[in-house]
Design an enzyme around this catalytic site. Sequence first.
Site, short mmCIF file in Angstrom:
data_model
loop_
_atom_site.label_atom_id
_atom_site.label_comp_id
_atom_site.label_asym_id
_atom_site.label_seq_id
_atom_site.Cartn_x
_atom_site.Cartn_y
_atom_site.Cartn_z
N ASP A 30 0.91 -1.14 0.00
CA ASP A 30 0.00 0.00 0.00
C ASP A 30 0.95 1.19 0.00
O ASP A 30 1.58 1.48 1.02
CB ASP A 30 -0.88 0.02 1.26
CG ASP A 30 -1.88 1.16 1.20
OD1 ASP A 30 -1.45 2.30 0.87
OD2 ASP A 30 -3.07 0.94 1.47
N HIS A 31 1.10 1.83 -1.15
CA HIS A 31 2.22 2.78 -1.25
C HIS A 31 2.06 3.98 -0.31
O HIS A 31 3.03 4.67 -0.02
CB HIS A 31 2.46 3.23 -2.70
CG HIS A 31 1.48 4.22 -3.21
ND1 HIS A 31 0.23 3.88 -3.64
CD2 HIS A 31 1.56 5.56 -3.37
CE1 HIS A 31 -0.41 4.96 -4.03
NE2 HIS A 31 0.38 6.01 -3.88
N HIS B 115 -5.76 2.86 0.97
CA HIS B 115 -5.02 4.01 1.51
C HIS B 115 -5.76 4.72 2.64
O HIS B 115 -5.17 5.05 3.68
CB HIS B 115 -4.71 5.02 0.40
CG HIS B 115 -4.16 4.40 -0.84
ND1 HIS B 115 -3.24 3.39 -0.82
CD2 HIS B 115 -4.40 4.65 -2.16
CE1 HIS B 115 -2.92 3.05 -2.07
NE2 HIS B 115 -3.62 3.79 -2.90
C1 BG6 Z 1 -3.45 4.62 -6.45
C2 BG6 Z 1 -4.75 4.71 -7.17
O1 BG6 Z 1 -3.44 3.54 -5.55
O2 BG6 Z 1 -3.23 5.82 -5.71
C3 BG6 Z 1 -4.78 5.92 -8.10
O3 BG6 Z 1 -4.96 3.53 -7.94
C4 BG6 Z 1 -4.45 7.17 -7.31
O4 BG6 Z 1 -6.05 6.06 -8.72
C5 BG6 Z 1 -3.17 6.98 -6.52
O5 BG6 Z 1 -4.29 8.22 -8.26
C6 BG6 Z 1 -2.91 8.16 -5.62
O6 BG6 Z 1 -1.63 8.04 -5.09
P1 BG6 Z 1 -0.78 9.32 -4.70
O7 BG6 Z 1 0.48 8.78 -4.12
O8 BG6 Z 1 -0.56 10.08 -5.99
O9 BG6 Z 1 -1.61 10.10 -3.76
#
Ligand code: BG6
Length: 499
Positions: free
Chosen positions: A181-182, A244
């Site tokens: 989960d980045h 997230h």
């Molecule tokens: C991803 C989603 O997990 O997270 C995308 O699939 C989204 O739709 C993205 O744009 C948002 O990540 P960040 O790091 O740009 O807030």
Amino acid sequence: MDNKSDGYCTLVIFGATGDLAKRKLFPSIYNLYKKGEICHNFAVVGVARREWSDEFFQENVLNSIKESKVEIGDDIDEFLEHFRYLAFDVTDKRSYQNLNALLHNLEEEYHIPSNRMFYMAMAPKFFGTIASSLKSEGVTNEKGWNRLIIEKPFGHDLPSAEQLNDEIREAFREDEIYRIDHYLGKEMVQNIEVIRFANAIFEPLWNNRYISNIQITSSESLGVEDRGGYYDHAGALRDMVQNHMLQMVSLLAMEPPIRLTTEEIRSEKIKALRALRPISVEEVDNYFVRGQYAPGEIKGEEVPGYRSEPNVDPESITETFVAGKLMIDNFRWAGVPIYIRTGKRMTEKSTKIVIQFKELPMNLYYKEEDQMHPNLLIIHIQPDEGISLVLNGKKVDATGLTTPVKLDYCNNCIDGVNTPEAYEKLLHDAIQGDATNFTHWDEVSLSWQFVDVISKAWEKGGHIPGYKSGSMGPEESEQLLAKDGFKWWPIIDGGSYSI
Ligand code: BG6
């Protein structure tokens, strides 16, 4: 955590010709190499369907690093030599045997113990097949460690996630699986625990006696771009909330772990998710609202509505915005709403958490024209990284009234501080065997369990409110808080926090 020699490993990237590998993985691996986190004893095998040569693959890796913000050094040629490519058919056993042979050769060439990391950066429908073939063909051998890094989406509901989990568990133990989960790799998301557990002024107040509500906003100004095909079946609830947003909720709501170990932290996060008040299909409208972006304007440019985006059904009822009210039914949080909202084509790209403290028992400074401002702790996740505290001070005049003052700490404004990309940190952790910032199966399953009820209610159809691109979502999202006597705090700081 394992020892430093964990950096000696081979990394197999399934989906090495794809977007994620190009944008995130290759630049992150190079950064780790530059910092000495991985050294001479490593190799990367790119695996995908296309017929590419090693040289062509290395050229692609180089281009992707050039296109990123990472600075290229003299060591780049030596770095690229560690990259090999294998054309691969995931359904053909021979591909796995070729992979095994290549890994053996690389392990010999670079003196790497047979520590093998498999990174699934491709369409999830093959995750199960790949995992079981890696085992049946002996690629996950028993000498060194084996780890599987797996990208989202981890299923599209609880039953599909369970099926996927059963498949990969046939080949990998839970402690060998690193579910990405980045958001958990973001500096300020990792900082939530430190803010809470390393500051005597916050933890004693972190409960329903002193906090009135919490607001988490993750807004994006971009639309679905070229991901309409995937997104139209997913929607904001599955794309952002299940993972997230609920991860941020669990970090904010968890009890202090007894130790800072992977098991203890995960166990507290799981308990927080278990305490989420379940809602029934009939109750969904009381807790959640959705929206879909209509045409509008972003930074002076006209943009189309969601239904006109490529690969999106022109009659789609997929939500591109979600706002919700979560209740955590335990002693610490009973009665404190946690509001979340996320969406595409909103005013700004911004992720922020606002903790609103309760009012004082009485306001000595109250005059009709002066309502005292609530104290706020704001955690800025992105693009700015930092913390603000909104307090009350004396207005510099003779009225005797109060005025909100804002104390700001900005992490990424400090000269020379360049916070590493989430992917770099997560890759580093996985190589070191630290699974703290990856999601345990219990977290994934509890999140799906919670979210599935909402999907079920929305799949029935009904009205999906539109919102103008460039706005902060539909009016219904404002009403969700207004009916509890609250309002969303602004995501753009104009210095003003007036009520
Ligand atoms: C991803 C989603 O997990 O997270 C995308 O699939 C989204 O739709 C993205 O744009 C948002 O990540 P960040 O790091 O740009 O807030």
